[in-house]
Structure formats: structure tokens, C-alpha cells
Write a protein that holds these residues in place. Structure first.
Motif, mmCIF file in Angstrom:
data_model
loop_
_atom_site.group_PDB
_atom_site.id
_atom_site.type_symbol
_atom_site.label_atom_id
_atom_site.label_comp_id
_atom_site.label_asym_id
_atom_site.label_seq_id
_atom_site.Cartn_x
_atom_site.Cartn_y
_atom_site.Cartn_z
ATOM 1 N N ALA A 251 13.459 15.807 -68.422
ATOM 2 C CA ALA A 251 14.054 16.790 -69.336
ATOM 3 C C ALA A 251 13.143 17.984 -69.573
ATOM 4 O O ALA A 251 13.586 19.020 -70.085
ATOM 5 N N ARG A 252 11.865 17.845 -69.177
ATOM 6 C CA ARG A 252 10.914 18.930 -69.435
ATOM 7 C C ARG A 252 10.286 19.475 -68.144
ATOM 8 O O ARG A 252 9.218 20.060 -68.154
ATOM 9 N N ILE A 253 10.996 19.264 -67.036
ATOM 10 C CA ILE A 253 10.544 19.750 -65.726
ATOM 11 C C ILE A 253 10.245 21.243 -65.757
ATOM 12 O O ILE A 253 9.320 21.730 -65.094
ATOM 13 N N ASN A 254 11.029 21.989 -66.544
ATOM 14 C CA ASN A 254 10.865 23.446 -66.572
ATOM 15 C C ASN A 254 9.533 23.886 -67.164
ATOM 16 O O ASN A 254 9.168 25.062 -67.083
ATOM 17 N N GLU A 255 8.781 22.959 -67.756
ATOM 18 C CA GLU A 255 7.475 23.287 -68.311
ATOM 19 C C GLU A 255 6.371 23.253 -67.254
ATOM 20 O O GLU A 255 5.254 23.712 -67.496
ATOM 21 N N LEU A 256 6.690 22.708 -66.095
ATOM 22 C CA LEU A 256 5.689 22.558 -65.039
ATOM 23 C C LEU A 256 5.624 23.799 -64.160
ATOM 24 O O LEU A 256 6.618 24.499 -63.968
ATOM 25 N N ILE A 257 4.443 24.044 -63.608
ATOM 26 C CA ILE A 257 4.294 25.125 -62.635
ATOM 27 C C ILE A 257 3.536 24.608 -61.418
ATOM 28 O O ILE A 257 2.722 23.683 -61.517
ATOM 29 N N VAL A 258 3.830 25.205 -60.291
ATOM 30 C CA VAL A 258 3.150 24.836 -59.047
ATOM 31 C C VAL A 258 1.702 25.321 -59.106
ATOM 32 O O VAL A 258 1.428 26.422 -59.601
ATOM 33 N N VAL A 259 0.788 24.506 -58.627
ATOM 34 C CA VAL A 259 -0.612 24.919 -58.548
ATOM 35 C C VAL A 259 -0.707 26.193 -57.715
ATOM 36 O O VAL A 259 -0.078 26.306 -56.647
ATOM 37 N N GLU A 260 -1.478 27.156 -58.179
ATOM 38 C CA GLU A 260 -1.630 28.425 -57.470
ATOM 39 C C GLU A 260 -2.144 28.202 -56.049
ATOM 40 O O GLU A 260 -3.133 27.508 -55.841
ATOM 41 N N GLY A 261 -1.449 28.776 -55.085
ATOM 42 C CA GLY A 261 -1.855 28.660 -53.683
ATOM 43 C C GLY A 261 -1.173 27.530 -52.930
ATOM 44 O O GLY A 261 -1.252 27.465 -51.695
ATOM 45 N N ILE A 262 -0.480 26.626 -53.652
ATOM 46 C CA ILE A 262 0.141 25.469 -52.997
ATOM 47 C C ILE A 262 1.335 25.877 -52.140
ATOM 48 O O ILE A 262 1.514 25.383 -51.021
ATOM 49 N N LYS A 263 2.174 26.782 -52.634
ATOM 50 C CA LYS A 263 3.337 27.210 -51.837
ATOM 51 C C LYS A 263 2.906 27.803 -50.506
ATOM 52 O O LYS A 263 3.466 27.485 -49.450
ATOM 53 N N HIS A 264 1.898 28.664 -50.550
ATOM 54 C CA HIS A 264 1.385 29.277 -49.320
ATOM 55 C C HIS A 264 0.828 28.203 -48.384
ATOM 56 O O HIS A 264 1.052 28.242 -47.165
ATOM 57 N N LEU A 265 0.116 27.239 -48.952
ATOM 58 C CA LEU A 265 -0.452 26.159 -48.149
ATOM 59 C C LEU A 265 0.647 25.347 -47.464
ATOM 60 O O LEU A 265 0.562 25.071 -46.257
ATOM 61 N N LEU A 266 1.678 24.984 -48.205
ATOM 62 C CA LEU A 266 2.757 24.167 -47.646
ATOM 63 C C LEU A 266 3.477 24.902 -46.521
ATOM 64 O O LEU A 266 3.796 24.303 -45.480
ATOM 65 N N MET A 267 3.735 26.187 -46.708
ATOM 66 C CA MET A 267 4.399 26.965 -45.658
ATOM 67 C C MET A 267 3.528 27.039 -44.404
ATOM 68 O O MET A 267 4.018 26.952 -43.278
ATOM 69 N N ASN A 268 2.227 27.181 -44.622
ATOM 70 C CA ASN A 268 1.279 27.244 -43.509
ATOM 71 C C ASN A 268 1.267 25.922 -42.744
ATOM 72 O O ASN A 268 1.262 25.898 -41.510
ATOM 73 N N LEU A 269 1.281 24.828 -43.479
ATOM 74 C CA LEU A 269 1.269 23.509 -42.847
ATOM 75 C C LEU A 269 2.545 23.262 -42.048
ATOM 76 O O LEU A 269 2.498 22.685 -40.952
ATOM 77 N N LYS A 270 3.680 23.697 -42.583
ATOM 78 C CA LYS A 270 4.935 23.534 -41.856
ATOM 79 C C LYS A 270 4.938 24.371 -40.583
ATOM 80 O O LYS A 270 5.438 23.929 -39.538
ATOM 81 N N GLU A 271 4.372 25.564 -40.656
ATOM 82 C CA GLU A 271 4.280 26.421 -39.472
ATOM 83 C C GLU A 271 3.415 25.771 -38.398
ATOM 84 O O GLU A 271 3.657 25.951 -37.203
ATOM 85 N N ARG A 272 2.440 25.003 -38.846
ATOM 86 C CA ARG A 272 1.555 24.306 -37.906
ATOM 87 C C ARG A 272 2.140 22.971 -37.439
ATOM 88 O O ARG A 272 1.475 22.218 -36.741
#
Length: 210
Positions: free
Chosen positions: A76-97
Motif C-alpha cells: 500500500a506504500r509502494i509509492n514511497e519508494l524510489i529506485v537507487v540512483e544509477g540503477i536504471k542506467h545499470l540495468l539497461m546497460n546489463l540488458k544491452e550486454r
């Protein structure tokens, strides 16, 4: 050669410590435990889970009940969470690899899936959850067997000292992050294979392990 990069969820991919503290404090009256003050949070990151329980007056045998209630209130409080800075870029990079990406967590799969979708990072091939805080060794072992992976083909990214011994037990390379729940000094005592201070450092490790 590393084929699968496995992440812990809370603390590693998302900043959830403040929410965890809030959820615990909300339940403290129900169970008769002492609330955790903001001033204590950093200090408690240097303690083991048993030491934290003792400090807060949490009965060890009742801990699973507390954790269950916290998980139930989490979604019920998922909206309070934020992604660790830099994680989105890391995940996209890993998928590209072309790495396969997995999650092993003691959180609920529904909570995790909800967060991933709402934050546009639903890039994981598998999400494996365990009901216990201390059974990640069994979950990791099942994952290796199910995906027919050798221990040398897996990298496990975590933020808590309890996640490191299962990796050692199974011969899986562990990478501990310093931005999560447990303090660097505590992580160092468990001697993970690597310790990183920011997500991009994981790419350097993968380059060396290739």
C-alpha cells in the motif's frame, strides 16, 4: 563467465530503509516493542539482525510475525519508494550486454512486481522470493538448479551481511553494496568478493570477470 546477475531487492535496487523503519514503528504498539528513532538508524546498520532485535526488545521467535505484517503493509506504500540512483542506467546497460537479470528477495513477489512495473524497470527474467529472512541459500540453490547454471556463471548483488554466507556456501561470487541496509564495516567483516560504492562499479567487475 558470468551469465546471470542476481540482485537483492530492498536496499540494493530500491531505497526502502526509511519505509521499513516506518512500518516497524507502526507495528511496535501492536507487539509492545520500542520504536526506532531516526538517530538510531545509522547505528543499527552496524548491528546484526539479532542485535537489532535485542535493542528493540523484539522476541526472536516472534520476528517472522513482525516481518509478515510488515510485508502485508508494504504494498500500500509502494509509492514511497524510489529506485537507487544509477540503477536504471545499470540495468539497461546489463540488458544491452545480454546478461540475464534475476531477483532473490525475502519480500513478496507482488510487492516487487508492482514496484518494477510502476517504475518502468520490469526487465528481470526471474523473481524468486523466500518467506524466511535466512533461507536465501536454499532459494539461490534452487535458482541455480532450475536455470541449470554453474556457480561460476552467477554474480549476486546484495546489501546485507546475511546475504553473503549463502554465496560462500554455494561458491557464488558476491558483490556487496554500501548504499543499502548494512554499514560498510559490517559488510567487510563478512568478506564478500567485492564491495562497491555506486552502481557503475559493477560494470568494472563484470569486465574483469568476462
Amino acid at each position: 563467465m558470468i551469465k546471470h546477475v542476481i540482485f537483492d531487492f530492498d536496499g540494493t535496487l530500491v531505497k526502502s530503509r526509511d519505509l521499513a523503519v516506518s512500518l516497524f514503528n507502526e507495528l511496535s504498539s501492536k507487539y509492545g516493542y520500542r520504536k526506532m528513532s531516526k538517530d538510531e538508524v545509522e547505528y543499527m546498520s552496524t548491528l546484526s539482525i539479532k542485535e537489532r532485535c535485542k535493542m528493540l526488545g523484539v522476541s526472536w521467535y516472534k520476528l517472522p510475525l513482525v516481518v509478515y505484517d510488515m510485508k502485508s503493509n508494504y504494498n500500500a506504500r509502494i509509492n514511497e519508494l524510489i529506485v537507487v540512483e544509477g540503477i536504471k542506467h545499470l540495468l539497461m546497460n546489463l540488458k544491452e550486454r545480454k546478461y540475464k537479470l534475476d531477483i532473490i528477495s525475502s519480500n513478496n513477489e507482488e510487492n516487487i512486481r508492482t514496484f518494477l512495473i510502476e517504475n518502468n524497470i520490469d526487465v528481470f527474467d526471474n523473481v524468486f522470493c523466500t518467506k524466511s529472512l535466512f533461507q536465501k541459500n536454499l532459494t539461490l540453490k534452487k535458482l541455480l538448479k532450475r536455470l541449470e547454471l554453474k556457480n561460476s556463471e552467477v554474480l549476486y548483488i546484495c546489501d546485507e551481511i546475511r546475504d553473503i554466507p549463502p554465496c560462500k556456501e554455494l561458491g557464488v561470487t558476491s558483490v556487496a553494496v554500501t548504499w543499502g541496509y548494512d554499514a560498510r564495516q559490517s559488510l567487510e567483516m563478512e568478506r564478500p568478493d567485492f564491495i562497491i560504492n555506486k552502481p557503475t562499479e559493477l560494470l568494472t567487475i563484470l569486465d574483469k570477470e568476462a
